[in-house]
Design a protein around this motif. Structure first.
Motif, mmCIF file in Angstrom:
data_model
loop_
_atom_site.group_PDB
_atom_site.id
_atom_site.type_symbol
_atom_site.label_atom_id
_atom_site.label_comp_id
_atom_site.label_asym_id
_atom_site.label_seq_id
_atom_site.Cartn_x
_atom_site.Cartn_y
_atom_site.Cartn_z
ATOM 1 N N GLU A 293 -1.412 6.420 1.699
ATOM 2 C CA GLU A 293 -3.032 6.088 0.931
ATOM 3 C C GLU A 293 -3.861 5.438 2.039
ATOM 4 O OE1 GLU A 293 -3.837 2.678 -2.247
ATOM 5 O OE2 GLU A 293 -2.817 4.566 -3.082
ATOM 6 N N ARG A 294 -5.026 5.656 1.934
ATOM 7 C CA ARG A 294 -6.189 5.187 2.770
ATOM 8 C C ARG A 294 -6.617 3.992 1.948
ATOM 9 N NH1 ARG A 294 -11.672 5.131 2.714
ATOM 10 N NH2 ARG A 294 -12.680 5.026 4.714
ATOM 11 N N VAL B 59 0.780 -1.258 -0.065
ATOM 12 C CA VAL B 59 0.063 -0.140 -0.066
ATOM 13 C C VAL B 59 0.925 1.201 0.164
ATOM 14 C CG1 VAL B 59 -1.822 1.077 1.128
ATOM 15 C CG2 VAL B 59 -1.859 -1.227 1.246
ATOM 16 N N PRO B 60 0.739 2.115 -0.939
ATOM 17 C CA PRO B 60 1.478 3.199 -1.039
ATOM 18 C C PRO B 60 1.312 4.148 0.342
ATOM 19 C CG PRO B 60 0.505 2.956 -3.127
ATOM 20 C CD PRO B 60 -0.132 1.900 -2.191
ATOM 21 N N THR C 280 -7.916 -1.361 -3.401
ATOM 22 C CA THR C 280 -6.496 -1.545 -2.713
ATOM 23 C C THR C 280 -6.370 -3.071 -2.695
ATOM 24 O OG1 THR C 280 -6.393 0.601 -1.634
ATOM 25 C CG2 THR C 280 -4.718 -0.992 -0.950
#
Length: 354
Positions: free
Chosen positions: A24-25, A20-21, A30
Motif C-alpha cells: 500500500e502506498r 501499513v499493509p 494512512t
C-alpha cells in the motif's frame, strides 16, 4: 480505538512501518489512521501550520518519515495551487570544490522537516541563464527559485520582478531594494586582503577575479581601486583568465605572468580552485611560498591550509548563506506581507599574525 500519546511515543519506526499493509502506498489517510488524528490535522501538521502544536507536528513527521510518506504533488497543487517545491538553479560545474554543492546541502538541510522540498536545476555557461528561470515560471514546477552568479543588470531578476514570482538571489543587483538576497561583502574582503598583504611588505599583487560581468567581481575591483593607493600597493588584474576557467588554464597564465613579471610578490585569488592552481605555478617556478611570494585566497570549504599552511585564507560561510536563502524563500511563500529578507555578510579585520 485512538492510540494514546504514550503508546505512540513508545513505537519505533519499524512498528509504524508494520502498520501499513504490504504494497500500500502511504497517504495522509494512512498517517491519520496510525496517529488517530484527523486527515486535516495531519495535512496541516505536515504543512507546518502555526495553530498545530510542536508535539503534534513532531509525531506526524516521525510517522511520515517512518512509513516513507511522499506527498502527491499533483494533489497538493490541485488543493493549494502550490507545488511545495523550491528550486535552486545552479551552474553545472565539474570541480569538486564548488559553491553550488555547498549551497545545495545547506538549503536542503534548512528545508528538511518543513512542507517544502528542494529541486536543483542546472544550467550551463554556454546557454541563456534566463532559460531555466522561464521554464520554472511557465511550467509552475516550483513555488520559488534561488539562484546565484548575479549581474548588476540581471535579466533573471528583471523577469521575475515583472512576473511577481518569489525568488532569492545569492548576490545583489541594481534592484537589490526590491528583492530578497544574501550577499558577501566582496569589496570589504578585497580591502582587508590588500591591507594584510601590505602589512607583510607586499607591494605588487597579481589578482585573479571572477568573470567581469558578475556583480561580485565588480565589487572586488571597487575594493581594490579604493584601498590600493592608500597602501602604496600596485595591483594588476589578470586579463587572460578568471576564476571560472579550468585549473590548468589558471596555472598556465599565472606561470606566464610570474615569468614575465618577477616583481610580483603576491597573488590574490577569489576561489580555492584558483589558489591551488596558483600554488602549482609558484612551486613550478621554484619560488618559496611565504618568503618570495604570498598567496591569499577566499575559500568556502576550509581546505587550503591542508595543502600549504603558508597560504593566507579568508573563509566565506556559504552554508550560512544557503540556510538564510531557504528561510527567505519560505517567508515569501508563507508570510508574503513581510518585508523581503536581505543580508550582507561583512568580513571583519582580524589580528592575523604576520
Amino acid at each position: 480505538m485512538k492510540p494514546t500519546a504514550a503508546e505512540l511515543e513508545n513505537k519505533t519506526a519499524d512498528d509504524f512501518r508494520n502498520m501499513v499493509p504490504r504494497g500500500e502506498r502511504p497517504t495522509l489517510k494512512t498517517i491519520s489512521k496510525i496517529s488517530g488524528l484527523a486527515v486535516a490535522t495531519v495535512s496541516r501538521a505536515l504543512g507546518n501550520a502555526p495553530d498545530i502544536s510542536a508535539d503534534t507536528k513532531e509525531l506526524v513527521r516521525r510517522i511520515a518519515d517512518s512509513i516513507g510518506y511522499v506527498p502527491n504533488r499533483a494533489g497538493v497543487r490541485l488543493r493549494t495551487g502550490r507545488t511545495n517545491v523550491i528550486t535552486l538553479v545552479a551552474p553545472a560545474e565539474g570541480d569538486v570544490i564548488n559553491n553550488p554543492a555547498k549551497l545545495t546541502n545547506s538549503i536542503a538541510s534548512e528545508l528538511r522537516g518543513t512542507a517544502f522540498h528542494l529541486n536543483v536545476l542546472p544550467w550551463f555557461p554556454d546557454e541563456d541563464s534566463l532559460r531555466p528561470i522561464k521554464y520554472i515560471v511557465e511550467t509552475h514546477s516550483a513555488d520559488a527559485v534561488i539562484f546565484n552568479m548575479t549581474e548588476p543588470d540581471d535579466q533573471r531578476v528583471a523577469y521575475l520582478l515583472k512576473r511577481g514570482f518569489p525568488f532569492v538571489t545569492h548576490g545583489r543587483t541594481k534592484w537589490r531594494e526590491k528583492h530578497a538576497y544574501y550577499d558577501y561583502d566582496n569589496m570589504t574582503f578585497m580591502k582587508l586582503a590588500l591591507k594584510r598583504l601590505a602589512a607583510r611588505g607586499r607591494r605588487n599583487v597579481h589578482v585573479i577575479l571572477p568573470p567581469s560581468n558578475q556583480n561580485y567581481a565588480q565589487d572586488m575591483l571597487r575594493g581594490l581601486d579604493a584601498i590600493a593607493p592608500q597602501l602604496g600597493v600596485h595591483f594588476r588584474v589578470a586579463q587572460n583568465v578568471n576564476s571560472d576557467k579550468s585549473s590548468e588554464e589558471i596555472r598556465h597564465w599565472i606561470t606566464q605572468r610570474l615569468s614575465q613579471s618577477p616583481e610580483i610578490d603576491a597573488i590574490l585569488c577569489s576561489s580555492s580552485k584558483g589558489a591551488i592552481a596558483a600554488l602549482a605555478a609558484i612551486e613550478e617556478l621554484g619560488l618559496s611560498l611565504g618568503t618570495d611570494i604570498d598567496l591569499y585566497s577566499k575559500e568556502i570549504i576550509p581546505i587550503l591550509k591542508m595543502f600549504r599552511n603558508d597560504i593566507l585564507v579568508e573563509v566565506e560561510d556559504v552554508a550560512k548563506a544557503g540556510r538564510y536563502m531557504a528561510q527567505a524563500a519560505m517567508q515569501q511563500l508563507l508570510k508574503p506581507d513581510l518585508p523581503k529578507m536581505q543580508h550582507l555578510e561583512v568580513p571583519v579585520e582580524r589580528d592575523h599574525a604576520l
